[in-house]
Design a protein around this motif. Sequence first.
Motif: not given
Length: 211
Positions: A17-24
Motif C-alpha cells: 500500500s502507498v499513499s500521500a507523499d509517497f504516492f506523489v
Amino acid sequence: RPNTGYGMTETCGIITSVSADFFVDKPASCGPAMPSFEVKCVDDDGNAVPVGEIGELWVKGAPVIKGYINRPEATAESITDGWLHTGDVARIDEDGFIFIVDRKKDMVLRGGENVYCAEVEANIFRHPSVAEACVFGVPDPRLGEEVGAAVVLRPGETLTPEALREHLAGISAKHKIPRYVWFLNEAIPRNASGKFLKRQLRETLKPEAAV
C-alpha cells in the motif's frame, strides 16, 4: 488522498500500500510490502536478483495460503518453501518500493529479448489517436515470438501502422515495436475482471491479416 496498493486472493488481500507523499514521489509503484509480508524478486531458477533488477515477485508471510485444496500439482508449482510465486514480473528499489512490470505469462520472448507487454501497451496509449491497445506474443519460427498489438482508435481518428511504429520508435527499443498490428472496429474483448482476453486474440487474429 491518492493511494494505491497490490494484492492477491492467495494472500488474503492486500500485500502493499502507498499513499500521500509517497504516492506523489513514486506514482508508478504499488508501494512497499505491508509488515506481515516478505517480498523478493527472483530469476527463473528462484534466485534473488539484485536490488532494482527485474524478476518474478515472490511473497511470504502469515496471510499467504498454504496451498490449493486437492490440487497438489498447482501447489507445488506456485509455492516454494512458503514463498508464493505471484506470476507478476516486478522490480524492488533501494527503498523497498515495488514496481509491477507485467504478468510473467504475458511476457514476449523475442529472440532472447524480454518484451513486457504492459510497457508496450503504455507506449501505444501515448498516441492521442489510440483508445485501447492489447499487446501479446505471436509465434515466430526464427525468433520464437514476435510482438503483436490489437489497437482500437478513438472515434473519428485515423492512424496508419507506419505512423504508429514511427511514434513507438521515438520512445522504445526497436525489438519492442510490434511487427504485427491489427486495427479493430470494436472494443477489445475483456473478462469479468476487465482484463484483456489475450488468448482469444491469439486464436482469432492471424498474422496474415495484420498490417
